[in-house]
Design a protein around this motif. Structure first.
Motif, PDB file in Angstrom:
ATOM      1  N   SER A  80       0.863  -1.193   0.000  1.00 12.21           N
ATOM      2  CA  SER A  80       0.000   0.000   0.000  1.00 12.21           C
ATOM      3  C   SER A  80       0.892   1.233   0.000  1.00 12.21           C
ATOM      4  O   SER A  80       2.101   1.134   0.216  1.00 12.21           O
ATOM      5  N   VAL A  81       0.275   2.379  -0.203  1.00 12.11           N
ATOM      6  CA  VAL A  81       0.987   3.627   0.080  1.00 12.11           C
ATOM      7  C   VAL A  81       0.966   3.832   1.599  1.00 12.11           C
ATOM      8  O   VAL A  81       0.377   3.034   2.325  1.00 12.11           O
ATOM      9  N   ARG A  82       1.607   4.874   2.087  1.00 13.24           N
ATOM     10  CA  ARG A  82       1.503   5.176   3.527  1.00 13.24           C
ATOM     11  C   ARG A  82       0.118   5.755   3.800  1.00 13.24           C
ATOM     12  O   ARG A  82      -0.334   6.646   3.092  1.00 13.24           O
TER      13      ARG A  82
ATOM     14  N   TYR B 148      -8.156  -1.366  -0.260  1.00 15.96           N
ATOM     15  CA  TYR B 148      -8.549  -1.992  -1.535  1.00 15.96           C
ATOM     16  C   TYR B 148      -7.468  -1.936  -2.604  1.00 15.96           C
ATOM     17  O   TYR B 148      -7.319  -2.891  -3.373  1.00 15.96           O
ATOM     18  N   ASP B 149      -6.740  -0.814  -2.691  1.00 15.98           N
ATOM     19  CA  ASP B 149      -5.753  -0.624  -3.754  1.00 15.98           C
ATOM     20  C   ASP B 149      -4.777  -1.803  -3.729  1.00 15.98           C
ATOM     21  O   ASP B 149      -4.052  -1.993  -2.750  1.00 15.98           O
ATOM     22  N   GLY B 150      -4.762  -2.583  -4.786  1.00 12.59           N
ATOM     23  CA  GLY B 150      -3.849  -3.718  -4.877  1.00 12.59           C
ATOM     24  C   GLY B 150      -4.431  -4.970  -4.258  1.00 12.59           C
ATOM     25  O   GLY B 150      -4.809  -5.917  -4.969  1.00 12.59           O
TER      26      GLY B 150
ATOM     27  N   ASP C 116       5.578  -5.516  -4.427  1.00 16.21           N
ATOM     28  CA  ASP C 116       5.755  -4.053  -4.461  1.00 16.21           C
ATOM     29  C   ASP C 116       5.323  -3.457  -5.787  1.00 16.21           C
ATOM     30  O   ASP C 116       5.878  -3.748  -6.821  1.00 16.21           O
ATOM     31  N   GLU C 117       4.301  -2.653  -5.719  1.00 21.37           N
ATOM     32  CA  GLU C 117       3.870  -1.909  -6.919  1.00 21.37           C
ATOM     33  C   GLU C 117       3.950  -0.420  -6.668  1.00 21.37           C
ATOM     34  O   GLU C 117       4.120   0.365  -7.594  1.00 21.37           O
ATOM     35  N   GLU C 118       3.808  -0.010  -5.413  1.00 19.35           N
ATOM     36  CA  GLU C 118       3.648   1.421  -5.137  1.00 19.35           C
ATOM     37  C   GLU C 118       4.960   2.196  -5.222  1.00 19.35           C
ATOM     38  O   GLU C 118       4.948   3.410  -5.431  1.00 19.35           O
ATOM     39  N   GLY C 119       6.084   1.521  -5.030  1.00 21.67           N
ATOM     40  CA  GLY C 119       7.353   2.251  -5.065  1.00 21.67           C
ATOM     41  C   GLY C 119       7.503   3.205  -3.894  1.00 21.67           C
ATOM     42  O   GLY C 119       8.152   4.242  -4.003  1.00 21.67           O
TER      43      GLY C 119
ATOM     44  N   GLU D 116     -10.981   1.511  -9.328  1.00 13.67           N
ATOM     45  CA  GLU D 116     -10.755   2.474 -10.421  1.00 13.67           C
ATOM     46  C   GLU D 116      -9.831   3.603  -9.992  1.00 13.67           C
ATOM     47  O   GLU D 116      -9.056   4.106 -10.792  1.00 13.67           O
ATOM     48  N   GLN D 117      -9.943   4.041  -8.761  1.00 12.24           N
ATOM     49  CA  GLN D 117      -9.154   5.165  -8.235  1.00 12.24           C
ATOM     50  C   GLN D 117      -9.557   6.489  -8.879  1.00 12.24           C
ATOM     51  O   GLN D 117      -8.794   7.456  -8.864  1.00 12.24           O
ATOM     52  N   GLY D 118     -10.729   6.538  -9.479  1.00 14.80           N
ATOM     53  CA  GLY D 118     -11.235   7.748 -10.101  1.00 14.80           C
ATOM     54  C   GLY D 118     -12.756   7.698 -10.106  1.00 14.80           C
ATOM     55  O   GLY D 118     -13.357   6.719  -9.650  1.00 14.80           O
TER      56      GLY D 118
ATOM     57  N   SER E 272      -8.893   7.240  -3.663  1.00 13.96           N
ATOM     58  CA  SER E 272      -7.942   6.155  -3.460  1.00 13.96           C
ATOM     59  C   SER E 272      -6.686   6.740  -2.811  1.00 13.96           C
ATOM     60  O   SER E 272      -6.529   7.957  -2.737  1.00 13.96           O
ATOM     61  N   HIS E 273      -5.798   5.841  -2.361  1.00 15.83           N
ATOM     62  CA  HIS E 273      -4.589   6.267  -1.633  1.00 15.83           C
ATOM     63  C   HIS E 273      -4.990   7.063  -0.391  1.00 15.83           C
ATOM     64  O   HIS E 273      -4.279   7.971   0.021  1.00 15.83           O
ATOM     65  N   ARG E 274      -6.136   6.707   0.185  1.00 12.83           N
ATOM     66  CA  ARG E 274      -6.638   7.371   1.390  1.00 12.83           C
ATOM     67  C   ARG E 274      -7.310   6.331   2.261  1.00 12.83           C
ATOM     68  O   ARG E 274      -7.864   5.356   1.738  1.00 12.83           O
TER      69      ARG E 274
END
Ligand code: GLV
Ligand code: MN
Ligand code: MN
Length: 408
Positions: free
Chosen positions: A80-82, A87-89, A121-124, A189-191, A377-379
């Motif tokens: 995930s991101v921080r 859901y993302d991923g 790892d996808e988020e980098g 979708e993230q959008g 997304s990313h939240r």
């Protein structure tokens, strides 16, 4: 409990595999990753898959009918991101396991084998690179990335070794046999487009390419009160003009996005003229030619601003990832699945990158987006409903049956 409800329950449970704080923070090759893999392994076994961990840290669940049968890969990323969402991923992995479960106990009837892939790892976010797992499978992995360090100075190869992996073996993972028919990925979708269209899922046409450039404007510092305004070489004034021009120009181009995401001012004190600004410019779009010409145009803009304001410009491209197109036959197979669920087929491009971008070097890729609430997304408040996830599982099952029928 429906499969959508089961997916929801699993995603809530695995969200606990996270660093403390709001939302989910799960970085690759960490204790949280290990905790997540333990649960994903249970989901895979429940689907009747044989579980193993590859040298890149991808957890793999193989159907027991593997061997020489053509292979369909399903998956996404566990990281995930921080302070990201649930859901993302990880949703793509949870749904893949539930899709595979639809074929459990009937593997011998299926002319294809299925593997579920839970990429590390996808988020980098932890290391300044990403997509190690899919690149290893596609044979496009640059082994020099293992020397990259995280913010604590830990080299990737050391992080992987502590996770029980031999990074040197990751480059040898390239899949050649059996033939890989497809990689299918479900992702939120993230959008806002699916929500705006009142649709649970959409078929992805392609994934944007990405260009990143490190830009430095350098001038001269001096006393903020005594140096006259005329003749100043204020790097921040030039950088601010650049940000404004990037934003105004890209706003007139519907197929591109451009973002200045990092901005570092020196000396960054209240009473001194800024003598240096380092910033990053990221450009995304599904047309590589348009992206390249916008990059060139912005280079000219930066050079003009630097000349006019008597600044030095350093322009260093740091990353380039080509756009990829989703496979036409897989798009049709997913669209047939969507129609079977009684919904209208909406096709849309992806402005986010995905494991599919790297898997496209290995095999045809297809992606299905799932509606997310308010397009966020990313939240931590990222959300997809059980009903929408259930639709995605049905669509993928139909798509796999369609691909399998063409294989017979
Ligand atoms: C990550 O998913 C990105 O699009 O940068
Ligand atoms: Mn993702
Ligand atoms: Mn993401």
């Amino acid at each position: 409990m429906t499969d959508g409800e089961l997916a929801q329950a699993r995603l809530h449970e695995i969200a606990e595999a996270s660093l403390e704080g709001p939302g989910v923070t799960r970085l690759p090759w960490t204790r949280e990753h290990r905790d997540a893999n333990r649960l994903i392994g249970i989901w895979m076994k429940d689907a009747g898959l044989d579980v193993s961990l590859d040298a890149a840290g991808t957890l793999v669940g193989r159907s027991p009918n593997a061997g020489s049968k053509p292979l369909i890969l399903l998956g996404s990323h566990q990281d995930s991101v921080r302070q990201g969402g649930r859901y993302d991923g990880i949703m793509g992995i949870a749904l893949a396991c539930l899709v595979a479960r639809r074929f459990r106990d009937r593997w011998s009837d299926l002319p294809v084998a299925i593997s579920v892939l839970a990429f590390a790892d996808e988020e980098g976010v932890r290391f300044p690179t990403a997509l190690i797992g899919p690149r290893a499978l596609a044979g496009t992995l640059d082994p020099s990335v293992f020397e990259l360090a995280d913010a604590d100075g830990i080299r990737m190869s050391d992080a992987m070794r502590d996770f029980g992996l031999e990074s040197e073996r990751a480059s040898a993972l390239a899949m050649r046999t059996p033939p890989v028919k497809a990689y299918l990925e479900c992702h939120i979708e993230q959008g806002p487009i699916l929500e705006d269209n009142a649709l649970p899922v959409g078929v992805v046409t392609g994934i944007c390419g990405i260009t990143r450039i490190a830009v430095t404007f350098a001038g001269e510092t001096g006393h903020a009160g005594t140096v006259p305004m005329s003749g100043r070489r204020d790097a921040l004034v030039g950088a601010a003009q650049f940000v404004d021009e990037v934003n105004r120009t890209v706003s007139n181009l519907s197929d591109l996005r451009a973002t200045v995401g990092q901005f570092d001012v020196r000396p960054n004190v209240v009473n001194a003229i800024p003598n240096e600004v380092r910033l990053t410019l990221e450009i995304r779009g599904t047309d590589d030619v348009n992206r390249a010409s916008f990059k060139q145009e912005m280079h000219q803009v930066a050079s003009r601003i630097a000349n006019t304001a008597d600044l030095n410009l350093i322009w260093t491209p740091t990353y380039d990832q080509p756009a990829i197109a989703c496979d036409a036959a897989l798009r049709r197979a997913l669209a047939a699945g969507v129609r079977q669920t009684g919904h209208r087929v909406l096709e849309l491009p992806s402005g986010a990158t995905h494991d599919s971008s790297a898997m496209a070097d290995l095999c045809p890729v297809g992606m299905l987006f799932v509606r997310c609430r308010n397009g966020v997304s990313h939240r931590p408040d990222e959300f997809a409903s059980a009903d929408d996830m259930a639709v995605a599982i049905d669509v993928c099952e139909t798509a796999i049956r369609g691909i399998a029928d063409q294989t017979e």
